[in-house]
Every structure is written in C-alpha cells, then in structure tokens.
Design an enzyme around this catalytic site. Structure first.
Site, PDB file in Angstrom:
ATOM      1  N   LYS A  83       0.852  -1.190   0.000  1.00  0.00           N
ATOM      2  CA  LYS A  83       0.000   0.000   0.000  1.00  0.00           C
ATOM      3  C   LYS A  83       0.889   1.241   0.000  1.00  0.00           C
ATOM      4  CE  LYS A  83      -4.364   0.699   2.478  1.00  0.00           C
ATOM      5  NZ  LYS A  83      -4.917   0.702   3.850  1.00  0.00           N
TER       6      LYS A  83
HETATM    7  C1  E4P Z   1      -8.322   1.501   3.876  1.00  0.00           C
HETATM    8  O1  E4P Z   1      -7.499   0.819   3.333  1.00  0.00           O
HETATM    9  C2  E4P Z   1      -8.084   2.227   5.128  1.00  0.00           C
HETATM   10  O2  E4P Z   1      -7.295   1.403   5.943  1.00  0.00           O
HETATM   11  C3  E4P Z   1      -9.348   2.515   5.900  1.00  0.00           C
HETATM   12  O3  E4P Z   1     -10.484   2.158   5.156  1.00  0.00           O
HETATM   13  C4  E4P Z   1      -9.408   3.884   6.486  1.00  0.00           C
HETATM   14  O4  E4P Z   1     -10.629   4.010   7.173  1.00  0.00           O
HETATM   15  P1  E4P Z   1     -10.918   5.196   8.210  1.00  0.00           P
HETATM   16  O5  E4P Z   1     -11.112   6.457   7.441  1.00  0.00           O
HETATM   17  O6  E4P Z   1     -12.159   4.773   8.926  1.00  0.00           O
HETATM   18  O7  E4P Z   1      -9.712   5.259   9.109  1.00  0.00           O
END
Ligand code: E4P
Length: 217
Positions: A83
């Site tokens: 990522k």
């Molecule tokens: C996605 O890959 C992220 O880890 C996640 O969806 C972020 O979510 P949040 O905005 O609730 O922290």
C-alpha cells in the site's frame, strides 16, 4: 463485490474468514497501532489465514524509500499488496513495484484525478476514502461513482477498492455503484445481517412456537 476486512485484528479476521466473508484484508499504520502487534509478525499471521490480497502500508515519503519498504513487505507472503499513498512519490513507487510483479494498493485517494493517475501508474487497487470525504461534507459515494464511470470509459483495469467505510449503507451503495471491492471494519460487515423486521419476525415465530408446546430436538 469482494469483501476485504479493514483490520489487523487476527481473531476477527479468522472468524469472518470461516464464514467465507473475507476476500482480502487491508491494514494501515493506525490499524497496526490498534493491534499492538509488530507489523511484520501480524501481517505474516494474517497472510497465513487469508489467501486473497493483504494490504500492508509503507510509511516512507520518498519513492526510493517506499520501494525499499515495499520490497520488504512483499517478501512476507505471495498475497501481499503493497500500500502506497497517492502522492507523486507514491505513484513512482507504484510503477516500480507493479513492474516487479507486486500487487499495489494506492491509498488515500480523494479525487477522480488522483484515481486517474493511480490507474496510469498501473495500480492493482485504488482506495477512495468514502467516510473521510463524508466527514468534511463532501460526497464520498459520488467519488466512487465518478471513478467507476471514468475507469469504464477507458477500460482501466485498476480495481476500485471503496475504503473508509463507516456504515452498512456505504456497503450497499458501493455495491450498487459497482465498486470492485469494499473494505470495512468487522463490525460493519457483521451489522449487514441486521434488520429490525428480522428481529420482530423471529420474536413472533418464537412466541407462537412456545404455544405449540413442541420441540424439534
Ligand atoms: C483503507 O485501506 C483504510 O485502511 C481505511 O479504510 C481507512 O478508514 P478510516 O477512514 O475509517 O480510518
């Protein structure tokens, strides 16, 4: 629509996986913090449970450093998706890491232009953050719809991974729009089973059943 679980909680992943609800997992530095575990150790454990893509996020800001971190993360298991953030350096890292045969999830996407760049850089997944856009009074779901339209217009193969999902409505709307994947916390996935009419109906059936005086077992 594929379901990814947005957590580094191994027990929660294993429980959902047994039900066939887990097509993949997404983690991020905040979720690693919440787990209290070492990133390499917990990610390896998750990859041992789930056969689909498991996103592990780099924390460097410069492309070369992201690439080095990405290579290390990718060595954890064959199903790692590295990522990287949707920055110019993140796009450079995406291009190199996908060129080396790795899956790459370009995260923190908040606009159609960013999503276009991710696709051009060969991203396996792009992660538009629905909830965080809703938090600032923008329309996160509209972004998913716009990216879907643009990717379909030009046949981009990058998969739309609807992220930052906060509610069951986000899940159904993302599916209606045609997101390829939605990643959600375990509690949101479990809440999809809830309906007040199901509870009411069950209550009525059980009351009538008690009146029959019968037993099945
Ligand atoms: C996605 O890959 C992220 O880890 C996640 O969806 C972020 O979510 P949040 O905005 O609730 O922290």
């Amino acid at each position: 629509m594929k379901f990814f679980v947005d957590t580094a909680d191994v027990e929660a992943i294993a429980e959902l996986n047994e039900l066939g609800m887990v097509d993949g997992v997404t983690t991020n530095p905040s979720l690693i913090l919440k787990s209290g575990r070492d990133i390499l150790e917990v990610t390896r454990e998750i990859c041992g449970i789930v056969s689909g893509p498991v996103s592990a996020e780099v924390v460097a800001l410069k492309a070369d450093d992201m690439i080095a971190e990405g290579r290390k993360l990718a060595k954890i298991a064959d199903n790692i998706a590295v990522k990287v953030p949707l920055t110019w350096d993140g796009l450079k890292a995406c291009k190199v890491l996908t060129g080396e045969g790795n899956m790459v999830n370009v995260t923190l996407c908040f606009s159609v232009n960013q999503a276009l760049l991710a696709a051009k850089a060969g991203a396996t997944f792009v992660s538009p953050f629905i909830g965080r856009l809703d938090d600032i009074n923008a329309d996160g779901m509209e972004l998913i719809a716009d990216i879907r339209r643009i990717y379909d217009n030009y046949g981009f193969e990058t998969r739309i991974l609807a992220a930052s999902i906060r509610s069951v409505n986000h899940m159904s709307q993302a599916a209606l729009i045609g997101a390829d994947v939605a990643t959600a916390p375990p509690k949101v996935i479990k809440a999809m089973a809830n309906h007040p009419l199901t509870d009411k109906g069950l209550d009525g059936f059980l009351k009538d059943w008690a009146k029959t005086g019968q037993k099945i077992l």
